[in-house]
Design a protein around this motif. Structure first.
Motif, PDB file in Angstrom:
ATOM      1  N   UNK A  23      51.724  46.562  43.671  1.00  0.00           N
ATOM      2  CA  UNK A  23      52.876  47.098  44.396  1.00  0.00           C
ATOM      3  C   UNK A  23      53.570  46.019  45.224  1.00  0.00           C
ATOM      4  N   UNK A  24      52.769  45.155  45.812  1.00  0.00           N
ATOM      5  CA  UNK A  24      53.352  44.053  46.600  1.00  0.00           C
ATOM      6  C   UNK A  24      54.137  43.121  45.681  1.00  0.00           C
ATOM      7  N   UNK A  25      53.554  42.782  44.522  1.00  0.00           N
ATOM      8  CA  UNK A  25      54.267  41.925  43.563  1.00  0.00           C
ATOM      9  C   UNK A  25      55.535  42.594  43.045  1.00  0.00           C
ATOM     10  N   UNK A  26      55.485  43.889  42.805  1.00  0.00           N
ATOM     11  CA  UNK A  26      56.664  44.632  42.358  1.00  0.00           C
ATOM     12  C   UNK A  26      57.757  44.581  43.428  1.00  0.00           C
ATOM     13  N   UNK A  27      57.363  44.779  44.675  1.00  0.00           N
ATOM     14  CA  UNK A  27      58.317  44.717  45.774  1.00  0.00           C
ATOM     15  C   UNK A  27      58.940  43.320  45.884  1.00  0.00           C
ATOM     16  N   UNK A  28      58.132  42.274  45.736  1.00  0.00           N
ATOM     17  CA  UNK A  28      58.647  40.910  45.791  1.00  0.00           C
ATOM     18  C   UNK A  28      59.600  40.609  44.636  1.00  0.00           C
ATOM     19  N   UNK A  29      59.316  41.141  43.451  1.00  0.00           N
ATOM     20  CA  UNK A  29      60.206  40.950  42.301  1.00  0.00           C
ATOM     21  C   UNK A  29      61.552  41.628  42.554  1.00  0.00           C
ATOM     22  N   UNK A  30      61.526  42.833  43.109  1.00  0.00           N
ATOM     23  CA  UNK A  30      62.775  43.554  43.398  1.00  0.00           C
ATOM     24  C   UNK A  30      63.572  42.811  44.472  1.00  0.00           C
ATOM     25  N   UNK A  31      62.897  42.347  45.516  1.00  0.00           N
ATOM     26  CA  UNK A  31      63.582  41.578  46.571  1.00  0.00           C
ATOM     27  C   UNK A  31      64.175  40.302  45.983  1.00  0.00           C
ATOM     28  N   UNK A  32      63.425  39.632  45.125  1.00  0.00           N
ATOM     29  CA  UNK A  32      63.918  38.416  44.488  1.00  0.00           C
ATOM     30  C   UNK A  32      65.147  38.704  43.623  1.00  0.00           C
ATOM     31  N   UNK A  33      65.129  39.791  42.884  1.00  0.00           N
ATOM     32  CA  UNK A  33      66.270  40.149  42.033  1.00  0.00           C
ATOM     33  C   UNK A  33      67.515  40.413  42.880  1.00  0.00           C
ATOM     34  N   UNK A  35      68.111  39.236  45.855  1.00  0.00           N
ATOM     35  CA  UNK A  35      68.569  37.988  46.469  1.00  0.00           C
ATOM     36  C   UNK A  35      69.335  37.130  45.454  1.00  0.00           C
ATOM     37  N   UNK A  36      68.915  37.130  44.199  1.00  0.00           N
ATOM     38  CA  UNK A  36      69.655  36.398  43.157  1.00  0.00           C
ATOM     39  C   UNK A  36      71.049  36.988  42.997  1.00  0.00           C
ATOM     40  N   UNK A  37      71.148  38.302  42.998  1.00  0.00           N
ATOM     41  CA  UNK A  37      72.453  38.965  42.885  1.00  0.00           C
ATOM     42  C   UNK A  37      73.334  38.599  44.076  1.00  0.00           C
ATOM     43  N   UNK A  38      72.792  38.658  45.268  1.00  0.00           N
ATOM     44  CA  UNK A  38      73.570  38.371  46.481  1.00  0.00           C
ATOM     45  C   UNK A  38      74.061  36.927  46.486  1.00  0.00           C
TER      46      UNK A  38
END
Length: 104
Positions: A23-33, A35-38
């Motif tokens: 779940x932590x890795x999933x959350x980090x992947x979503x945050x990373x995605x 941030x790439x969009x932003x």
């Protein structure tokens, strides 16, 4: 029924604890995605603003060159006028010596 709910809540909590790293890795992947969009959006805005500023710079450079040409032209005219006054003792005509010709 409450025993089943309590067991279900316990099973869900047990799964969350057991797969917490996932779940932590999933959350980090979503945050990373996100941030790439932003930052892609910010980069596009900066590039667009840079293009506008470069266009403005080109316009200002063109205007500067035109002003330099005009300045040189005016300086040349005043130099000719001053030489005509000094060397040839020429002067501007006064109001009494002007003649207006009308074509009909």
């Amino acid at each position: 029924m409450t025993a089943r709910k309590a067991a279900l809540v316990f099973d869900i909590w047990h799964d969350i604890v057991r797969y917490s790293m996932t779940y932590i890795l999933l959350l980090l992947v979503v945050i990373s995605a996100f941030s790439v969009i932003y930052y892609s959006h910010v980069n596009r805005q900066s590039t667009s603003q840079l293009e506008v500023l470069l266009t403005k710079k080109d316009e200002l450079n063109t205007e500067w060159r035109n002003l330099l040409l005009e300045q040189n032209s005016l300086a040349e005219h005043s130099a000719i006028e001053s030489k005509a006054k000094k060397l040839l003792q020429m002067k501007r005509p006064d109001v009494n010596s002007e003649v207006i010709i009308s074509l009909k």
